[in-house]
Write a protein that holds these residues in place. Structure first.
Motif, mmCIF file in Angstrom:
data_model
loop_
_atom_site.group_PDB
_atom_site.id
_atom_site.type_symbol
_atom_site.label_atom_id
_atom_site.label_comp_id
_atom_site.label_asym_id
_atom_site.label_seq_id
_atom_site.Cartn_x
_atom_site.Cartn_y
_atom_site.Cartn_z
ATOM 1 N N LYS A 4 -28.265 -18.518 -28.481
ATOM 2 C CA LYS A 4 -27.453 -18.230 -27.129
ATOM 3 C C LYS A 4 -28.252 -17.734 -26.129
ATOM 4 N N THR A 5 -28.571 -16.311 -26.587
ATOM 5 C CA THR A 5 -29.484 -15.794 -25.620
ATOM 6 C C THR A 5 -30.717 -16.166 -25.244
ATOM 7 N N SER A 6 -31.357 -16.895 -25.937
ATOM 8 C CA SER A 6 -32.538 -17.479 -25.437
ATOM 9 C C SER A 6 -32.542 -18.773 -24.677
ATOM 10 N N PRO A 15 -27.188 -9.245 -18.935
ATOM 11 C CA PRO A 15 -27.600 -9.357 -20.168
ATOM 12 C C PRO A 15 -26.609 -8.969 -21.396
ATOM 13 N N GLN A 16 -26.995 -9.444 -22.499
ATOM 14 C CA GLN A 16 -25.814 -8.974 -23.680
ATOM 15 C C GLN A 16 -25.451 -7.349 -23.565
ATOM 16 N N SER A 17 -26.559 -6.435 -23.425
ATOM 17 C CA SER A 17 -26.133 -5.174 -23.590
ATOM 18 C C SER A 17 -27.020 -4.636 -22.265
ATOM 19 N N LEU A 38 -23.694 -15.232 -18.141
ATOM 20 C CA LEU A 38 -23.238 -13.908 -18.763
ATOM 21 C C LEU A 38 -23.336 -13.869 -20.339
ATOM 22 N N ASP A 39 -24.118 -13.061 -20.844
ATOM 23 C CA ASP A 39 -24.381 -12.961 -22.218
ATOM 24 C C ASP A 39 -23.286 -12.154 -22.967
ATOM 25 N N GLU A 40 -22.431 -12.482 -23.642
ATOM 26 C CA GLU A 40 -21.406 -11.791 -24.488
ATOM 27 C C GLU A 40 -20.588 -10.889 -23.732
ATOM 28 N N PRO A 41 -20.210 -11.370 -22.231
ATOM 29 C CA PRO A 41 -19.314 -10.191 -21.407
ATOM 30 C C PRO A 41 -18.329 -9.606 -22.283
HETATM 31 MG MG LIG Z 1 -27.454 -13.300 -28.253
#
Ligand SMILES: [Mg+2]
Ligand SMILES: Nc1ncnc2c1ncn2[C@@H]1O[C@H](COP(=O)(O)OP(=O)(O)OP(=O)(O)O)[C@@H](O)[C@H]1O
Length: 264
Positions: free
Chosen positions: A44-46, A80-82, A163-166
């Motif tokens: 997902k992030t990639s 980003p995710q975090s 949005l990565d895992e908001p």
């Molecule tokens: Mg990820």
């Protein structure tokens, strides 16, 4: 919906020789919200970073606004995710938001121009945080921090928001807070969004499309097309279950974290 905004055809993403994501094909129209679903390590992030123009090692076709993503970065905001903010730097909420505008314009300095502060203030008001603009970012609740980060992403007036895992670090009431801001972004700004998540349930009210990945594309379609037992069990094991309540789909996908491993 409007014109096609993202075209991916046989997209394969590499880290050196390693294929993180293989052979992904999909299209997303302008104004749509896509929920990108998949277990840990699914890619997902990639995918999000590649669409953002931040990761350039890929093969296949990828066009965003008709161009390679790196050429249209100005139209894209990526959260980003975090977040990588150093919370020991005593930044106020409004300064964190203003940084979003300054960063996009390619300069960062300590006297933030008045015009930028005004834009930042408007963005904070949009996410419902106008009254805490001078509070320190580090002192905010998880939901407030995520809303500040959304304001920071909005201040550069993007046409595509990634949005990565908001929601992943938030408790249920903070999730509701953030989802209502996402719904407002969709409704009032009509920005196209891709939102990665492990749990689609809080987001199905705003998701026009769902993409399920597990290194490869498992399914792409409307929530009703994708969130079906016979599809989600392929990734999350035989205990995964989808149910429709009223007009909305919900799914129970347990806690499976490895490519395709079944929990029986
Ligand atoms: Mg990820
Ligand atoms: N910088 C990197 N260098 C090498 N391999 C990477 C890198 N980033 C991710 N990977 C690998 O690519 C694959 C996909 O990772 P990615 O982070 O995109 O998955 P994800 O779906 O976002 O997972 P999570 O739900 O844990 O955030 C994994 O096998 C991961 O180990």
């Amino acid at each position: 919906m409007g014109e096609i905004l993202i075209i991916a055809e046989n997209l394969t993403i590499y880290y050196d020789g390693y294929r993180a994501v293989e052979d992904i094909t999909f299209r997303l129209s302008s104004g749509e919200t896509l929920l990108l679903l998949g277990p840990n390590g699914a890619g997902k992030t990639s995918l999000l970073r590649t669409i953002a123009g931040l990761h350039k090692s890929y093969t296949g076709k990828l066009l965003v606004f008709g161009k390679p993503p790196a050429e249209v970065k100005d139209l894209i905001s990526y959260v980003p995710q975090s977040h990588s903010l150093n919370e020991r730097v005593p930044l106020k909420a409004i300064e964190v938001v203003a940084m979003g505008a300054l960063y996009k314009r390619g300069f960062i300095h300590f006297n933030i121009p008045k015009s930028v502060l005004k834009e930042a203030e408007e963005a904070l008001e949009f996410v419902g945080l106008g009254d805490i603009k001078n509070k320190r970012f580090a002192e905010l609740s998880g939901g407030q921090k995520q809303r500040v980060l959304l304001a920071r992403a909005l201040v550069s007036k993007p046409k595509l928001l990634l949005l990565d895992e908001p929601l992943s670090a938030l408790d249920p009431s903070a999730r509701v807070e953030v989802v209502s801001v996402l719904a407002k972004i969709k409704r009032e700004m009509r920005i196209t969004m891709i939102i990665t998540t492990h749990d689609p349930n809080p987001l199905t009210e705003i998701g026009d499309k769902v993409m399920l990945v597990n290194k490869r594309l498992v399914a792409f379609g409307t929530p009703e097309e994708v969130l079906r037992d016979e599809i989600i069990t392929k990734v999350y094991g035989s205990l995964a279950k989808a149910v429709k309540v009223g007009e909305r789909m919900y799914c129970f996908i347990g806690d499976v974290h490895i490519h395709g491993r079944e929990r029986r």
